[in-house]
Scaffold this motif. Structure first.
Motif, PDB file in Angstrom:
ATOM      1  N   LEU A 115      -4.995   2.451  11.274  1.00 46.87           N
ATOM      2  CA  LEU A 115      -6.039   1.148  11.423  1.00 46.87           C
ATOM      3  C   LEU A 115      -6.610   1.508  10.803  1.00 46.87           C
ATOM      4  CD1 LEU A 115      -6.467   0.142  13.993  1.00 46.87           C
ATOM      5  CD2 LEU A 115      -8.365   2.581  14.370  1.00 46.87           C
ATOM      6  N   ARG A 116      -7.713   2.072   9.671  1.00 44.93           N
ATOM      7  CA  ARG A 116      -8.327   2.479   8.821  1.00 44.93           C
ATOM      8  C   ARG A 116      -7.010   0.926   7.360  1.00 44.93           C
ATOM      9  NH1 ARG A 116     -13.252   0.909   7.482  1.00 44.93           N
ATOM     10  NH2 ARG A 116     -13.649   1.669   5.070  1.00 44.93           N
ATOM     11  N   LEU A 117      -6.021   1.358   6.962  1.00 48.80           N
ATOM     12  CA  LEU A 117      -5.632   1.299   5.962  1.00 48.80           C
ATOM     13  C   LEU A 117      -5.880  -0.627   6.585  1.00 48.80           C
ATOM     14  CD1 LEU A 117      -3.519   3.897   5.165  1.00 48.80           C
ATOM     15  CD2 LEU A 117      -5.350   3.032   4.295  1.00 48.80           C
ATOM     16  N   THR A 118      -5.416  -0.879   7.531  1.00 51.36           N
ATOM     17  CA  THR A 118      -4.573  -2.062   7.861  1.00 51.36           C
ATOM     18  C   THR A 118      -5.786  -2.823   8.221  1.00 51.36           C
ATOM     19  OG1 THR A 118      -4.555  -1.663  10.138  1.00 51.36           O
ATOM     20  CG2 THR A 118      -2.437  -1.908   8.652  1.00 51.36           C
ATOM     21  N   ASN A 119      -6.823  -2.696   8.477  1.00 50.35           N
ATOM     22  CA  ASN A 119      -8.618  -3.330   8.827  1.00 50.35           C
ATOM     23  C   ASN A 119      -8.574  -3.596   9.714  1.00 50.35           C
ATOM     24  OD1 ASN A 119      -8.773  -3.298   5.388  1.00 50.35           O
ATOM     25  ND2 ASN A 119      -7.654  -5.118   5.861  1.00 50.35           N
ATOM     26  N   SER A 120      -8.495  -2.742  10.465  1.00 54.91           N
ATOM     27  CA  SER A 120      -8.263  -2.631  12.473  1.00 54.91           C
ATOM     28  C   SER A 120      -7.847  -3.613  12.510  1.00 54.91           C
ATOM     29  CB  SER A 120      -9.817  -2.725  12.739  1.00 54.91           C
ATOM     30  OG  SER A 120     -11.271  -2.181  11.556  1.00 54.91           O
ATOM     31  N   ARG A 121      -5.874  -3.251  12.409  1.00 54.60           N
ATOM     32  CA  ARG A 121      -5.366  -3.959  13.109  1.00 54.60           C
ATOM     33  C   ARG A 121      -4.139  -2.694  14.008  1.00 54.60           C
ATOM     34  NH1 ARG A 121      -5.643  -6.581   9.010  1.00 54.60           N
ATOM     35  NH2 ARG A 121      -5.636  -9.413   8.899  1.00 54.60           N
ATOM     36  N   SER A 143       0.833  -1.397   0.233  1.00 50.52           N
ATOM     37  CA  SER A 143       0.440  -0.020   0.000  1.00 50.52           C
ATOM     38  C   SER A 143       0.485   0.940   0.634  1.00 50.52           C
ATOM     39  CB  SER A 143      -1.123   0.273   1.353  1.00 50.52           C
ATOM     40  OG  SER A 143      -1.796   1.323   0.955  1.00 50.52           O
ATOM     41  N   SER A 144       0.779   2.248  -0.981  1.00 52.83           N
ATOM     42  CA  SER A 144       1.990   2.979  -1.081  1.00 52.83           C
ATOM     43  C   SER A 144       1.025   3.974  -0.469  1.00 52.83           C
ATOM     44  CB  SER A 144       1.294   3.481  -2.464  1.00 52.83           C
ATOM     45  OG  SER A 144       0.272   4.263  -2.861  1.00 52.83           O
ATOM     46  N   LEU A 145      -0.544   4.672  -0.275  1.00 55.24           N
ATOM     47  CA  LEU A 145      -0.579   4.838   1.107  1.00 55.24           C
ATOM     48  C   LEU A 145      -0.112   5.034   2.260  1.00 55.24           C
ATOM     49  CD1 LEU A 145      -2.531   7.959   1.615  1.00 55.24           C
ATOM     50  CD2 LEU A 145      -4.664   6.271   1.234  1.00 55.24           C
ATOM     51  N   TYR A 146      -0.349   3.679   2.756  1.00 56.16           N
ATOM     52  CA  TYR A 146       0.504   3.211   4.029  1.00 56.16           C
ATOM     53  C   TYR A 146       1.524   3.666   4.002  1.00 56.16           C
ATOM     54  CZ  TYR A 146       1.341   0.641   8.138  1.00 56.16           C
ATOM     55  OH  TYR A 146       1.897   0.163   9.264  1.00 56.16           O
ATOM     56  N   ARG A 147       2.763   3.565   3.107  1.00 54.92           N
ATOM     57  CA  ARG A 147       3.872   4.399   3.480  1.00 54.92           C
ATOM     58  C   ARG A 147       3.843   5.634   3.509  1.00 54.92           C
ATOM     59  NH1 ARG A 147       5.332   1.746  -0.953  1.00 54.92           N
ATOM     60  NH2 ARG A 147       5.258   3.595  -2.273  1.00 54.92           N
ATOM     61  N   ARG A 148       3.207   5.745   2.939  1.00 59.70           N
ATOM     62  CA  ARG A 148       2.888   7.214   2.968  1.00 59.70           C
ATOM     63  C   ARG A 148       2.834   8.093   4.540  1.00 59.70           C
ATOM     64  NH1 ARG A 148       1.378   7.191  -2.996  1.00 59.70           N
ATOM     65  NH2 ARG A 148      -0.641   7.722  -2.200  1.00 59.70           N
ATOM     66  N   VAL A 149       1.455   7.811   4.787  1.00 54.36           N
ATOM     67  CA  VAL A 149       1.103   8.103   6.168  1.00 54.36           C
ATOM     68  C   VAL A 149       1.888   7.988   6.674  1.00 54.36           C
ATOM     69  CG1 VAL A 149      -0.714   8.047   7.987  1.00 54.36           C
ATOM     70  CG2 VAL A 149      -0.968   7.881   5.129  1.00 54.36           C
ATOM     71  N   ALA A 150       2.706   6.122   6.850  1.00 54.90           N
ATOM     72  CA  ALA A 150       3.825   5.593   8.213  1.00 54.90           C
ATOM     73  C   ALA A 150       4.607   6.893   8.370  1.00 54.90           C
ATOM     74  CB  ALA A 150       3.782   4.896   7.810  1.00 54.90           C
ATOM     75  N   LEU A 151       5.389   7.015   6.929  1.00 54.12           N
ATOM     76  CA  LEU A 151       6.788   8.296   6.401  1.00 54.12           C
ATOM     77  C   LEU A 151       6.008   9.650   7.167  1.00 54.12           C
ATOM     78  CD1 LEU A 151       9.362   8.558   5.560  1.00 54.12           C
ATOM     79  CD2 LEU A 151       8.963   9.374   3.713  1.00 54.12           C
ATOM     80  N   ALA A 152       5.115  10.198   6.998  1.00 54.39           N
ATOM     81  CA  ALA A 152       4.318  11.636   7.458  1.00 54.39           C
ATOM     82  C   ALA A 152       4.778  11.701   8.817  1.00 54.39           C
ATOM     83  CB  ALA A 152       3.271  11.871   7.033  1.00 54.39           C
ATOM     84  N   LEU A 153       4.007  10.572   9.251  1.00 57.51           N
ATOM     85  CA  LEU A 153       3.862  10.027  11.259  1.00 57.51           C
ATOM     86  C   LEU A 153       4.887   9.872  11.861  1.00 57.51           C
ATOM     87  CD1 LEU A 153       2.363   9.686  13.749  1.00 57.51           C
ATOM     88  CD2 LEU A 153       2.971   7.264  12.912  1.00 57.51           C
ATOM     89  N   GLN A 154       6.137   9.383  10.913  1.00 53.55           N
ATOM     90  CA  GLN A 154       7.389   9.405  11.651  1.00 53.55           C
ATOM     91  C   GLN A 154       8.288  10.425  11.775  1.00 53.55           C
ATOM     92  OE1 GLN A 154       8.309   6.187  13.475  1.00 53.55           O
ATOM     93  NE2 GLN A 154       9.541   5.605  12.182  1.00 53.55           N
ATOM     94  N   MET A 155       7.540  11.193   9.834  1.00 47.73           N
ATOM     95  CA  MET A 155       8.865  12.751  10.534  1.00 47.73           C
ATOM     96  C   MET A 155       8.052  13.062  11.985  1.00 47.73           C
ATOM     97  SD  MET A 155       8.858  12.622   6.158  1.00 47.73           S
ATOM     98  CE  MET A 155       9.825  14.805   6.659  1.00 47.73           C
ATOM     99  N   LEU A 156       6.498  13.668  11.900  1.00 50.44           N
ATOM    100  CA  LEU A 156       6.705  14.424  12.668  1.00 50.44           C
ATOM    101  C   LEU A 156       6.771  14.207  14.508  1.00 50.44           C
ATOM    102  CD1 LEU A 156       2.143  14.478  12.125  1.00 50.44           C
ATOM    103  CD2 LEU A 156       4.263  16.912  11.642  1.00 50.44           C
TER     104      LEU A 156
END
Length: 373
Positions: free
Chosen positions: A146-152, A95-108
């Motif tokens: 949480l949404r992208l991982t199907n509530s994991r 998931s490219s969206l997961y990668r971008r969101v996780a990267l943004a979270l880490q940068m924050l």
């Protein structure tokens, strides 16, 4: 003279070939920033700039090393990935969206304290607006994950950690033989001293025997566990009902706590923000455990290794509540001052006492200095 357009490929090649050395340099720079705060006037912002820059650069190095390893031929042996690496790599590659969101979270997370330090120079009102905004932005990122991982449940960190280049391991193994230095070439060749010794009659090379001490560790490394045969996404159970509610509240807890601190910012000794934040985190933890007991076969014993590891991380992070808000102002601060006073004038202990005094400034004045989520 090299053109600027060729600098980046050369730098990437250098990092890929010297990933272990680059990691040691990053660790040394991080350690340097741990002892700078409080020692010089206005030293916290330059120190945090270095720390944030190293952390952001390490994110780039992680992605670079991961890309190089993924391009290696299948014949190159690789180390078995950890459950965390398997899980996060599955979602980042799928998931490219997961990668971008996780990267943004880490940068924050890597720059949040620097933003707070900069905002504090414009006044407390601006500082708390920035703190609440950052916590709100991080909560949105976590809810998306949480949404992208199907509530994991979320894992920390959400991105895979840096891998070891298998070619470097091979080079290190080639320099040793059975844990000892290769015998000098002057020694006469024999089956015991030369692993490539040729048999006189057949002309075939004699296979080298492993060290006796390595046999047990080799066999243990080949044993498959229940987590090894699971698909990456099955390493975490999906949360539903009260488990999903607990995860959402856990994600929103920092936002609520920051809003409470902003509301009662004039009274650092007020217990209301601390009790609200601690009660939310403790309640979420207990609700999560109860959901696992009721829904997972075997209860807490039926959790995967990754789930137990994440629960342990969250449990240890609750210890930071001793350094936050009213608990720090009313209890911990006086205890630390008493300890540092006893350490003064004593060899070695005096250094530790001075270090604690330097960090008191951060704990007293900055919200993100004790943030764990």
């Amino acid at each position: 003279m090299l053109q600027p357009s060729k600098w980046l490929p050369l730098y990437e090649e250098f990092v890929a070939k010297n990933s272990s050395s680059v990691g040691q340099i990053e660790s040394a720079l991080r350690s340097l920033t741990y002892i700078i705060p409080g020692r010089y006037n206005e030293s916290e912002i330059p120190s945090e700039c270095v720390y944030s820059g190293v952390q952001l650069l390490s994110l780039y190095h992680d992605s670079l090393v991961s890309r190089v390893i993924s391009q290696l031929p299948p014949t190159v042996p690789r180390q078995s990935p950890t459950p965390h690496a398997r899980y996060t790599k599955y979602w980042t590659s799928g998931s490219s969206l997961y990668r971008r969101v996780a990267l943004a979270l880490q940068m924050l997370q890597y720059t949040e304290l620097l933003w707070e330090m900069s905002a504090r120079r414009r006044g407390q009102k601006t500082r708390w607006r920035v703190v609440v905004f950052i916590e709100f932005a991080k909560a949105i990122c976590r809810l998306l994950l949480l949404r992208l991982t199907n509530s994991r449940p979320l894992v920390s960190p959400p991105l895979p950690e840096r891998e070891v280049d298998p070619r470097l391991v091979e080079e290190k193994d080639d320099s040793d033989w059975n844990g000892m230095q290769t015998p000098p070439p002057s020694d006469p060749p024999s089956p015991a001293s030369d692993p490539n010794w040729m048999m006189p009659r057949t002309g075939l090379s004699l296979p080298s025997l492993p060290d006796v001490e390595d046999v047990s560790s080799y066999l243990i490394s080949k044993v498959l566990t229940a987590d090894d045969i699971k698909t990456p996404k099955m390493l975490l159970h999906r949360v539903t009902g009260q488990g999903q509610l607990a995860e959402v509240l856990y994600i929103l807890r920092p936002v609520v706590y920051a809003l409470a601190l902003q509301r009662w910012k004039g009274d650092k000794r007020s217990w209301r923000p601390w009790l609200i934040g601690f009660a939310m985190e403790y309640g979420c933890r207990q609700l999560t455990k109860r959901d696992f007991r009721e829904r997972v076969a075997g209860g807490l014993r039926g959790l995967t290794g990754l789930e137990r590891e994440e629960l342990k991380k969250r449990g240890w992070s609750m210890g930071w509540w001793l350094m936050r808000g009213a608990f720090y102002e009313n209890i911990t601060k006086s205890c630390l001052q008493s300890v540092t006073n006893k350490m003064k004038g004593k060899p070695l202990f005096d250094i530790l006492g001075n270090l604690l005094e330097d960090y008191e400034y951060l704990w007293e004045n900055y919200y993100f200095s004790t943030a764990t989520l």
